[in-house]
Motif scaffolding. Structure first.
Motif, mmCIF file in Angstrom:
data_model
loop_
_atom_site.group_PDB
_atom_site.id
_atom_site.type_symbol
_atom_site.label_atom_id
_atom_site.label_comp_id
_atom_site.label_asym_id
_atom_site.label_seq_id
_atom_site.Cartn_x
_atom_site.Cartn_y
_atom_site.Cartn_z
ATOM 1 N N ASP A 19 0.818 -1.212 0.000
ATOM 2 C CA ASP A 19 0.000 0.000 0.000
ATOM 3 C C ASP A 19 0.854 1.266 0.000
ATOM 4 O O ASP A 19 0.436 2.305 -0.515
ATOM 5 C CB ASP A 19 -0.949 0.011 1.199
ATOM 6 N N ALA A 20 2.059 1.184 0.547
ATOM 7 C CA ALA A 20 2.935 2.358 0.606
ATOM 8 C C ALA A 20 3.468 2.751 -0.768
ATOM 9 O O ALA A 20 3.924 3.881 -0.950
ATOM 10 C CB ALA A 20 4.081 2.098 1.571
ATOM 11 N N MET A 21 3.401 1.863 -1.750
ATOM 12 C CA MET A 21 3.881 2.193 -3.094
ATOM 13 C C MET A 21 3.135 3.390 -3.681
ATOM 14 O O MET A 21 3.703 4.160 -4.442
ATOM 15 C CB MET A 21 3.773 0.988 -4.016
ATOM 16 N N LEU A 22 1.879 3.538 -3.300
ATOM 17 C CA LEU A 22 1.096 4.665 -3.789
ATOM 18 C C LEU A 22 1.742 5.997 -3.399
ATOM 19 O O LEU A 22 1.678 6.969 -4.144
ATOM 20 C CB LEU A 22 -0.340 4.594 -3.248
ATOM 21 N N MET A 25 4.078 7.561 -5.857
ATOM 22 C CA MET A 25 3.481 8.088 -7.079
ATOM 23 C C MET A 25 2.564 9.288 -6.822
ATOM 24 O O MET A 25 2.130 9.929 -7.764
ATOM 25 C CB MET A 25 2.687 6.983 -7.777
ATOM 26 N N ASP A 26 2.253 9.568 -5.561
ATOM 27 C CA ASP A 26 1.295 10.622 -5.223
ATOM 28 C C ASP A 26 1.958 11.616 -4.273
ATOM 29 O O ASP A 26 1.982 11.419 -3.058
ATOM 30 C CB ASP A 26 0.058 9.983 -4.590
ATOM 31 N N HIS A 27 2.487 12.680 -4.825
ATOM 32 C CA HIS A 27 3.236 13.665 -4.038
ATOM 33 C C HIS A 27 2.378 14.303 -2.941
ATOM 34 O O HIS A 27 2.871 14.515 -1.827
ATOM 35 C CB HIS A 27 3.810 14.744 -4.956
ATOM 36 N N ALA A 28 1.131 14.612 -3.239
ATOM 37 C CA ALA A 28 0.257 15.247 -2.234
ATOM 38 C C ALA A 28 0.035 14.325 -1.038
ATOM 39 O O ALA A 28 0.071 14.771 0.119
ATOM 40 C CB ALA A 28 -1.079 15.628 -2.868
ATOM 41 N N LEU A 29 -0.185 13.059 -1.299
ATOM 42 C CA LEU A 29 -0.386 12.089 -0.227
ATOM 43 C C LEU A 29 0.906 11.890 0.571
ATOM 44 O O LEU A 29 0.881 11.808 1.800
ATOM 45 C CB LEU A 29 -0.854 10.759 -0.832
ATOM 46 N N LEU A 30 2.022 11.866 -0.119
ATOM 47 C CA LEU A 30 3.326 11.723 0.531
ATOM 48 C C LEU A 30 3.605 12.913 1.451
ATOM 49 O O LEU A 30 4.127 12.749 2.556
ATOM 50 C CB LEU A 30 4.426 11.590 -0.519
ATOM 51 N N LYS A 31 3.231 14.086 1.010
ATOM 52 C CA LYS A 31 3.443 15.306 1.794
ATOM 53 C C LYS A 31 2.706 15.226 3.128
ATOM 54 O O LYS A 31 3.286 15.495 4.184
ATOM 55 C CB LYS A 31 2.965 16.510 0.977
ATOM 56 N N VAL A 32 1.454 14.835 3.095
ATOM 57 C CA VAL A 32 0.666 14.722 4.328
ATOM 58 C C VAL A 32 1.231 13.613 5.216
ATOM 59 O O VAL A 32 1.319 13.770 6.436
ATOM 60 C CB VAL A 32 -0.833 14.494 4.015
ATOM 61 N N LEU A 88 -6.148 3.514 3.545
ATOM 62 C CA LEU A 88 -5.020 2.690 3.090
ATOM 63 C C LEU A 88 -4.236 2.099 4.270
ATOM 64 O O LEU A 88 -3.317 1.308 4.067
ATOM 65 C CB LEU A 88 -4.076 3.519 2.215
ATOM 66 N N ARG A 89 -4.568 2.526 5.462
ATOM 67 C CA ARG A 89 -3.898 2.085 6.702
ATOM 68 C C ARG A 89 -2.402 2.369 6.664
ATOM 69 O O ARG A 89 -1.577 1.551 7.051
ATOM 70 C CB ARG A 89 -4.165 0.610 6.980
ATOM 71 N N LEU A 90 -2.064 3.581 6.219
ATOM 72 C CA LEU A 90 -0.672 4.000 6.165
ATOM 73 C C LEU A 90 -0.274 4.863 7.357
ATOM 74 O O LEU A 90 0.915 5.105 7.571
ATOM 75 C CB LEU A 90 -0.396 4.750 4.857
ATOM 76 N N MET A 100 6.679 1.090 6.112
ATOM 77 C CA MET A 100 6.924 1.356 4.694
ATOM 78 C C MET A 100 6.576 2.794 4.322
ATOM 79 O O MET A 100 7.207 3.373 3.435
ATOM 80 C CB MET A 100 6.160 0.367 3.819
ATOM 81 N N ALA A 101 5.578 3.382 4.981
ATOM 82 C CA ALA A 101 5.258 4.789 4.730
ATOM 83 C C ALA A 101 6.423 5.660 5.181
ATOM 84 O O ALA A 101 6.802 6.614 4.495
ATOM 85 C CB ALA A 101 3.970 5.176 5.446
ATOM 86 N N THR A 102 7.023 5.319 6.305
ATOM 87 C CA THR A 102 8.191 6.062 6.788
ATOM 88 C C THR A 102 9.343 5.913 5.805
ATOM 89 O O THR A 102 10.032 6.888 5.490
ATOM 90 C CB THR A 102 8.598 5.576 8.196
ATOM 91 N N LYS A 103 9.548 4.718 5.280
ATOM 92 C CA LYS A 103 10.610 4.503 4.291
ATOM 93 C C LYS A 103 10.353 5.321 3.029
ATOM 94 O O LYS A 103 11.282 5.867 2.434
ATOM 95 C CB LYS A 103 10.734 3.020 3.950
#
Length: 114
Positions: A19-22, A25-32, A88-90, A100-103
């Motif tokens: 699920d963290a692979m998204l 690919m998604d800068h806005a989601l990564l930022k939050v 997504l339970r991230l 994985m979200a932290t990575k």
């Protein structure tokens, strides 16, 4: 440990790494995700009414305003992104992220700085 933290740990053991692979690919989601922290949460109670993911999140209130100020985004946009991260339970309702979200956040930071 509290019942709340016990349930957080239960869900942490169930992490799905794909699920963290998204996030990559998604800068806005990564930022939050990168801005997610315990200070964005107010604990309402320590005893979820059942063992569901939703009941665990019902134990906290997210300060969408503070997060939107940090992210320089509208509050509605932040509410949308946080809802996606929860689904997504991230992220966890104790202010932490999945491993994985932290990575993914760290990969972005180090690749972006080099």
């Amino acid at each position: 440990m509290s019942e709340f933290q016990d349930q957080v740990e239960f869900f942490r053991e169930q992490e799905k790494h794909e699920d963290a692979m998204l996030l990559l690919m998604d800068h806005a989601l990564l930022k939050v995700t990168g801005l997610w922290r315990a200070s964005m949460l107010t604990k309402l109670h320590s005893y979820p009414i059942d063992s569901s993911w939703r009941a665990l999140w019902d134990c906290v209130a997210v300060d969408h305003k503070a997060l939107s100020d940090l992210a320089d985004e509208t509050e509605n946009r932040i509410k949308f992104q946080v809802a996606r991260l929860i689904e997504l339970r991230l992220i966890y309702p104790d202010g932490t992220r999945t491993a994985m979200a932290t990575k993914a956040v760290m990969k972005f930071l180090f690749n972006g700085l080099s």
